[in-house]
Every structure is written in C-alpha cells, then in structure tokens.
Design an enzyme around this catalytic site. Structure first.
Site, short mmCIF file in Angstrom:
data_model
loop_
_atom_site.label_atom_id
_atom_site.label_comp_id
_atom_site.label_asym_id
_atom_site.label_seq_id
_atom_site.Cartn_x
_atom_site.Cartn_y
_atom_site.Cartn_z
N GLY A 179 0.75 -1.26 0.00
CA GLY A 179 0.00 0.00 0.00
C GLY A 179 0.77 1.31 0.00
CB SER A 226 1.27 5.87 1.42
OG SER A 226 0.81 6.15 0.13
CB ILE A 227 -0.27 4.97 6.67
CG1 ILE A 227 -1.18 6.17 6.96
CG2 ILE A 227 0.15 4.28 7.96
CD1 ILE A 227 -2.56 5.81 7.51
CB ILE A 247 -5.16 -2.42 0.88
CG1 ILE A 247 -3.75 -2.92 0.61
CG2 ILE A 247 -6.00 -2.45 -0.40
CD1 ILE A 247 -3.70 -4.41 0.24
CE1 TYR A 283 -11.13 7.78 11.75
CE2 TYR A 283 -13.27 7.51 10.71
CZ TYR A 283 -12.39 8.25 11.49
OH TYR A 283 -12.78 9.45 11.99
CE1 TYR A 333 -13.06 6.42 6.61
CE2 TYR A 333 -14.07 4.30 7.08
CZ TYR A 333 -12.95 5.05 6.82
OH TYR A 333 -11.72 4.45 6.78
CE LYS A 365 -10.39 1.06 6.72
NZ LYS A 365 -9.21 0.43 6.11
P1 NAI Z 1 -3.14 5.60 0.38
O1 NAI Z 1 -4.10 6.04 -0.69
O2 NAI Z 1 -1.80 6.17 0.36
O3 NAI Z 1 -3.06 4.01 0.43
C1 NAI Z 1 -4.08 3.14 -0.01
C2 NAI Z 1 -3.39 2.06 -0.82
O4 NAI Z 1 -4.28 1.00 -1.21
C3 NAI Z 1 -2.76 2.60 -2.11
O5 NAI Z 1 -1.37 2.35 -2.12
C4 NAI Z 1 -3.47 1.81 -3.18
O6 NAI Z 1 -2.71 1.62 -4.34
C5 NAI Z 1 -3.77 0.51 -2.42
N1 NAI Z 1 -4.71 -0.33 -3.16
C6 NAI Z 1 -5.93 0.02 -3.66
N2 NAI Z 1 -6.47 -1.01 -4.33
C7 NAI Z 1 -5.58 -2.05 -4.24
C8 NAI Z 1 -5.58 -3.39 -4.71
N3 NAI Z 1 -6.60 -3.89 -5.43
N4 NAI Z 1 -4.52 -4.18 -4.43
C9 NAI Z 1 -3.47 -3.69 -3.71
N5 NAI Z 1 -3.43 -2.44 -3.22
C10 NAI Z 1 -4.46 -1.62 -3.49
O7 NAI Z 1 -3.90 5.99 1.75
P2 NAI Z 1 -3.62 5.62 3.29
O8 NAI Z 1 -4.40 6.59 4.08
O9 NAI Z 1 -2.17 5.48 3.55
O10 NAI Z 1 -4.37 4.23 3.45
C11 NAI Z 1 -3.81 3.11 4.05
C12 NAI Z 1 -4.78 2.41 4.97
O11 NAI Z 1 -5.02 3.24 6.11
C13 NAI Z 1 -6.15 2.11 4.36
O12 NAI Z 1 -6.59 0.85 4.82
C14 NAI Z 1 -7.00 3.22 4.95
O13 NAI Z 1 -8.37 2.89 4.96
C15 NAI Z 1 -6.41 3.26 6.35
N6 NAI Z 1 -6.75 4.44 7.13
C16 NAI Z 1 -6.56 5.69 6.62
C17 NAI Z 1 -6.93 6.80 7.33
C18 NAI Z 1 -6.79 8.15 6.73
O14 NAI Z 1 -7.45 9.10 7.21
N7 NAI Z 1 -5.96 8.33 5.71
C19 NAI Z 1 -7.52 6.69 8.69
C20 NAI Z 1 -7.65 5.34 9.18
C21 NAI Z 1 -7.29 4.26 8.40
#
Ligand code: NAI
Length: 268
Positions: A15, A21-22, A95, A150, A160, A167
C-alpha cells in the site's frame, strides 16, 4: 530513532502509493529499525505512484500484486520468501478503496457492484492475504500482521460511507484469523485504528478537511500522524509485543474515549 527493533526481520509491505501513504512512512521506519522487506501494490498504482523511489531508498524489491487476486498473492508470498531468504516475520496491510465514495454515491444510494468491489479491495483482501500466508506456511513463529482501520467501524461517521462496513469486516477478520494463526503458528494479527490522516485515500472522504480538524480538536494529544502510525506499527512488529493479538488498537490521540473537548464546546 533507530533502536534496531526489527534487526534480522523480514516482511511484506502493502500500500505505499506516495510519500504521504501510511505504508510509505512505515517502510522507511521499518528500514531505519533494521528490517528488510518487499514492497507491493496493485499494478495500476505502480504506474501512478512513486514506489520505485521508496524501493531504492530502502534497498527493497517490488512485487506487483492485486490484493483481490489469490493468484497474485500466492505468487507474492512465494517470491517474497525467496527474495528475502526465509520465512516472513511481519506484514502490513495498508489498502483501502470505496468505489461508491469515488463515484460520489451516498450510503443510502449504493450501487452494489461498487459495494462488492470496494469490500473485496478493502476488507476481503485481508482474509486473502492471511490465507495465502497461512497455506504457504510462510510466517515465522512470533510473526506479526497489522492492518489499518478507522473508528467508523464502531461509530457512525456519515461521509465514511460503505468504508465503515468494510472496516467492521476487516476488524472481524483480524479476530477470527488471529485465533487460528495464533493457535497453530504463534502469529499475531491486529488492526490499528488510526486518526484521520491526509493521504490519497483519506482525502477521498467527503468533507475531509473539516473531519481532520474536528478530530484534532477532540483529541487530547492531537491527531496521530502517518509517522506516528509507522512508529506504533514497528512496536507491533517487534518482539516487545509478542502476546498482543486479535485486538483493534486505537491510535488516535485519545479521540475514541473523548466525549467532548473544551475547544469543541467553545465553537458553540
Ligand atoms: P493511500 O491512498 O496512500 O493508500 C491506499 C493504498 O491501497 C494505495 O497504495 C493503493 O494503491 C492501495 N490499493 C488500492 N487497491 C488495491 C488493490 N486492489 N490491491 C493492492 N493495493 C491496493 O492511503 P492511506 O491513508 O495510507 O491508506 C492506508 C490504509 O489506512 C487504508 O486501509 C486506509 O483505509 C487506512 N486508514 C486511513 C486513514 C486516513 O485518514 N488516511 C484513517 C484510518 C485508516
């Protein structure tokens, strides 16, 4: 930083799309702590993202995998073990994607093939990752798997949307698979429930700017940043948390246990 907490440990990090990205911050922090890993993302995200840069910086190889494809995941797990030279100690599932959110469909107007796709990507993919690791017997004893979630899984945040349901499912998989993986292979599985964070996925949520400012004002310690999340994840990958499993761990500066804060009262 740099406590060598992950020295000698091998992992897979899903991811990392860009430097916000986290997973990106986690990869850098794991690297600083002495861990080695392969990076993976969906083939489409690789074209859009900057994962090559991260791979260079951390001396990692990239193996593309769509996390909804069991075939891709089985291939990823086999190749990761081969490249890293042994079984896996840690995995980050970072993801998430909702087609309904992307297409501007409200929760009360879901298009169900969008819902199914978002669920497959955001929630079922976690079961698929775990099952691939489990069937290949690819995890070392006392290994650790973390997925990101989340608080909308417990409490309603209207914008959301269907990600709240995804989630809730994801957190349930951590408990259910955590039982079997713990019993049979001594592997721990947890979810981290993270503060709103300004990333590509985060900013896709309608009204995100208001959402993140509100959370900041409600949390006694302020929002946890992506870097804070990376640091916390490293502790869960380390040997210092070997008996923590099947938990949903709030990492939100105290938001989840705060009824109201002085700052929010003053706004009224
Ligand atoms: P991000 O957009 O940087 O990361 C999401 C990732 O999921 C991307 O790298 C994307 O390419 C990947 N992805 C999407 N479809 C895919 C697939 N079919 N196969 C493999 N990878 C796939 O955003 P972020 O925020 O770093 O998200 C990471 C996690 O953190 C997610 O689960 C998100 O729901 C969770 N999260 C994020 C929060 C926020 O406010 N940003 C808060 C709480 C949880």
């Amino acid at each position: 930083m740099g406590y060598n907490l992950l020295k000698g440990k091998r992992g897979i990090i899903f991811g990392a799309l860009d430097e916000n990205s986290i997973a990106w911050k986690t990869a850098q922090t794991v690297h600083d702590e002495g861990g080695t890993f392969v990076l993976t993302n969906a083939p489409i995200a690789m074209r859009m993202g900057q994962i090559d840069e991260l791979a260079k910086k951390t001396g990692s190889e990239i193996i593309p995998a769509d996390a909804t494809s069991v075939e891709d995941l089985d291939n990823l797990v086999a190749k990761a073990v081969e490249i890293l030279g042994g079984k896996i100690d840690f995995v980050l599932h970072s993801i998430g994607m909702s087609v309904n959110v992307r297409k501007g469909r409200a929760y009360t107007d879901e298009k169900y093939d969008f819902t199914a796709k978002g669920w497959d990507v955001s929630a079922l993919s976690f079961h698929k990752v775990l099952q691939s690791l489990y069937k290949a017997d690819a995890m070392n004893e006392w290994g650790s798997v973390v997925a990101l979630t989340y608080m909308a899984a417990q409490r309603t945040f209207p914008d959301y949307n269907d990600m709240a349901d995804n989630k809730a499912y994801l957190e349930s998989v951590a408990r259910s698979f955590g039982y079997f993986f713990g019993k049979e292979k001594k592997v721990r599985i947890n979810t981290i429930s993270q503060s709103p964070t300004a990333t590509t996925a985060g900013q896709g949520v309608k009204g995100f700017a208001g959402f993140i400012s509100y959370a900041e004002k409600m949390s006694p310690l302020g929002n946890a940043t992506a870097q804070d999340c990376a640091d916390y994840t490293v502790t869960l990958f380390s040997d210092l948390t070997r008996k923590v499993t099947m938990q949903n761990l709030f990492h939100d500066g105290g938001f989840s246990n705060t009824g109201v804060s002085q700052e929010v009262i003053e706004k009224f």
